[in-house]
Motif scaffolding. Sequence first.
Motif, mmCIF file in Angstrom:
data_model
loop_
_atom_site.group_PDB
_atom_site.id
_atom_site.type_symbol
_atom_site.label_atom_id
_atom_site.label_comp_id
_atom_site.label_asym_id
_atom_site.label_seq_id
_atom_site.Cartn_x
_atom_site.Cartn_y
_atom_site.Cartn_z
ATOM 1 N N VAL A 42 -43.287 -97.683 -28.219
ATOM 2 C CA VAL A 42 -43.463 -98.895 -27.430
ATOM 3 C C VAL A 42 -43.663 -100.082 -28.362
ATOM 4 N N SER A 43 -43.464 -101.253 -27.785
ATOM 5 C CA SER A 43 -43.718 -102.510 -28.477
ATOM 6 C C SER A 43 -44.842 -103.227 -27.744
ATOM 7 N N VAL A 44 -45.795 -103.783 -28.500
ATOM 8 C CA VAL A 44 -46.887 -104.562 -27.914
ATOM 9 C C VAL A 44 -46.733 -106.010 -28.356
ATOM 10 N N ALA A 45 -46.575 -106.909 -27.400
ATOM 11 C CA ALA A 45 -46.420 -108.333 -27.689
ATOM 12 C C ALA A 45 -47.661 -109.072 -27.204
ATOM 13 N N TYR A 46 -48.459 -109.561 -28.152
ATOM 14 C CA TYR A 46 -49.669 -110.314 -27.832
ATOM 15 C C TYR A 46 -49.346 -111.800 -27.702
ATOM 16 N N PHE A 47 -49.976 -112.455 -26.740
ATOM 17 C CA PHE A 47 -49.923 -113.917 -26.658
ATOM 18 C C PHE A 47 -51.125 -114.393 -25.868
ATOM 19 N N GLY A 48 -51.442 -115.667 -25.993
ATOM 20 C CA GLY A 48 -52.615 -116.203 -25.334
ATOM 21 C C GLY A 48 -52.316 -116.793 -23.972
ATOM 22 N N GLU A 49 -53.393 -117.127 -23.249
ATOM 23 C CA GLU A 49 -53.202 -117.736 -21.937
ATOM 24 C C GLU A 49 -52.510 -119.087 -22.054
ATOM 25 N N GLY A 50 -52.676 -119.752 -23.199
ATOM 26 C CA GLY A 50 -52.001 -121.029 -23.399
ATOM 27 C C GLY A 50 -50.496 -120.884 -23.512
ATOM 28 N N ALA A 51 -50.044 -119.720 -23.945
ATOM 29 C CA ALA A 51 -48.607 -119.459 -24.075
ATOM 30 C C ALA A 51 -48.020 -118.827 -22.830
ATOM 31 N N SER A 52 -48.881 -118.432 -21.896
ATOM 32 C CA SER A 52 -48.413 -117.619 -20.769
ATOM 33 C C SER A 52 -47.453 -118.350 -19.845
ATOM 34 N N ASN A 53 -47.416 -119.685 -19.898
ATOM 35 C CA ASN A 53 -46.498 -120.434 -19.044
ATOM 36 C C ASN A 53 -45.320 -121.027 -19.812
ATOM 37 N N GLN A 54 -45.108 -120.555 -21.019
ATOM 38 C CA GLN A 54 -43.946 -120.985 -21.795
ATOM 39 C C GLN A 54 -42.666 -120.369 -21.216
ATOM 40 N N GLY A 55 -41.589 -121.111 -21.283
ATOM 41 C CA GLY A 55 -40.331 -120.644 -20.709
ATOM 42 C C GLY A 55 -39.827 -119.355 -21.313
ATOM 43 N N GLN A 56 -39.949 -119.218 -22.651
ATOM 44 C CA GLN A 56 -39.417 -118.012 -23.289
ATOM 45 C C GLN A 56 -40.189 -116.769 -22.883
ATOM 46 N N VAL A 57 -41.444 -116.939 -22.432
ATOM 47 C CA VAL A 57 -42.219 -115.799 -21.946
ATOM 48 C C VAL A 57 -41.592 -115.260 -20.661
ATOM 49 N N TYR A 58 -41.246 -116.156 -19.741
ATOM 50 C CA TYR A 58 -40.647 -115.716 -18.480
ATOM 51 C C TYR A 58 -39.224 -115.186 -18.682
ATOM 52 N N GLU A 59 -38.510 -115.746 -19.620
ATOM 53 C CA GLU A 59 -37.190 -115.199 -19.953
ATOM 54 C C GLU A 59 -37.340 -113.775 -20.488
ATOM 55 N N SER A 60 -38.380 -113.561 -21.261
ATOM 56 C CA SER A 60 -38.632 -112.228 -21.812
ATOM 57 C C SER A 60 -39.018 -111.247 -20.711
ATOM 58 N N PHE A 61 -39.826 -111.717 -19.735
ATOM 59 C CA PHE A 61 -40.163 -110.870 -18.596
ATOM 60 C C PHE A 61 -38.886 -110.399 -17.896
ATOM 61 N N ASN A 62 -37.972 -111.333 -17.684
ATOM 62 C CA ASN A 62 -36.744 -111.009 -16.963
ATOM 63 C C ASN A 62 -35.916 -109.963 -17.701
ATOM 64 N N ASN B 36 -56.564 -113.723 -22.897
ATOM 65 C CA ASN B 36 -57.077 -114.897 -22.192
ATOM 66 C C ASN B 36 -58.486 -115.200 -22.688
ATOM 67 N N ASN B 37 -58.569 -116.052 -23.731
ATOM 68 C CA ASN B 37 -59.881 -116.432 -24.256
ATOM 69 C C ASN B 37 -60.386 -117.732 -23.631
ATOM 70 N N ARG B 38 -59.708 -118.152 -22.546
ATOM 71 C CA ARG B 38 -60.155 -119.215 -21.647
ATOM 72 C C ARG B 38 -59.881 -120.629 -22.109
ATOM 73 N N TYR B 39 -59.540 -120.826 -23.383
ATOM 74 C CA TYR B 39 -59.253 -122.175 -23.856
ATOM 75 C C TYR B 39 -58.021 -122.179 -24.754
ATOM 76 N N GLY B 40 -56.984 -122.911 -24.354
ATOM 77 C CA GLY B 40 -55.837 -123.116 -25.215
ATOM 78 C C GLY B 40 -56.022 -124.450 -25.917
ATOM 79 N N MET B 41 -56.101 -124.453 -27.234
ATOM 80 C CA MET B 41 -56.510 -125.652 -27.974
ATOM 81 C C MET B 41 -57.848 -126.118 -27.394
ATOM 82 N N GLY B 42 -57.891 -127.258 -26.728
ATOM 83 C CA GLY B 42 -59.148 -127.740 -26.174
ATOM 84 C C GLY B 42 -59.158 -127.791 -24.669
ATOM 85 N N THR B 43 -58.194 -127.160 -24.028
ATOM 86 C CA THR B 43 -58.065 -127.247 -22.570
ATOM 87 C C THR B 43 -58.341 -125.895 -21.925
ATOM 88 N N SER B 44 -59.217 -125.884 -20.911
ATOM 89 C CA SER B 44 -59.526 -124.639 -20.230
ATOM 90 C C SER B 44 -58.325 -124.180 -19.419
#
Length: 339
Positions: A155-175, A190-198
């Motif tokens: 298997v492959s494990v791809a880590y990303f943060g909640e700040g990246a979760s709404n990036q377009g390439q993430v949804y393309e990858s889901f598809n 999901n560590n609750r803060y992407g940069m300085g934004t909750s």
Amino acid sequence: MNDGASVASATGNGRNDPALSTDQLQQAFYEMLLIRRFEEKAGQLYGMGLIGGFCHLYIGQEAVVVGVQLALKDGDKIITSYRDHGQMLAAGMDPKGVMAELTGRATGYSHGKGGSMHMFSREKNFYGGHGIVGAQVALGIGLAFANKYRGTDEVSVAYFGEGASNQGQVYESFNLAALHKLPCIFVIENNRYGMGTSVERASASKELWRNGEPWGIPGKQVDGMDVNAVNAATQEAVAHCRAGKGPYLLEMSTYRYRGHSMSDPAKYRARSEVDEIRQKHDPIDHVRNELLAAGVEEEKLKKIETDVKAIVAEATEFAETSPEPDPSELYTDVLVEAK
């Protein structure tokens, strides 16, 4: 703003009963403590000017990567973003080589040219360290495609943060992952803060574990401060992928104690919030308490702490005494001619 209870109750039923054996918990304690102490030292070296560029510390999130790694086997592949030192160490990469790379030395994993965000180890199946937000997710499904193409059950494990979760390439990858039933586990840290934004201010989706539903990707929200909960959920996801059922999405509810990077004073959250989680939900303290309750002697845990301190000290000395890259390295690994 979140309070400490929001992390502990992320799964809806609080902490899991110990799912790992005592030996596994001791291994988890060692690996989590190694990541914590390594990152603390990296923060010190950054403050001394010995680490340049960006440096994103993993302090507070140790249970996620250790719990995931304990559910994997040799041959499984991992890829992550720029907050990557924890994944490197959990994958078994040498702390000396990681610290040497952080300090820009020739003995580092990328020969001193990659720094904090760009390390790689084919031997340990660690494919980076990537600085572009969300871009590693598309590469992660590429690794999963390679596994399926070769007919393995890896298997492959791809880590990303909640700040990246709404990036377009993430949804393309889901598809693509769902379309081709690729054995990829998407792990949202999901560590609750992407940069300085909750995340509450940045994401219309409030249940990130359900973001794969339009493509039929099953998901689960997990208490990312509990290594047992992380491991149990990852085992379920791994079994799903190895059985040829396609991708799986895990949202790990975790917390970072430091700022987004070393240059971030994190003034967007109250000190009391961080203290609350440190005191009541720290992932390492949780494992320590489980081990003591299981009858492991305090002296044995202190020995682990002493060993970890020595490993980090050795890695630091190795880095500080290693040579800087020769200027000729500027021209290596720039172009590869395919034949």
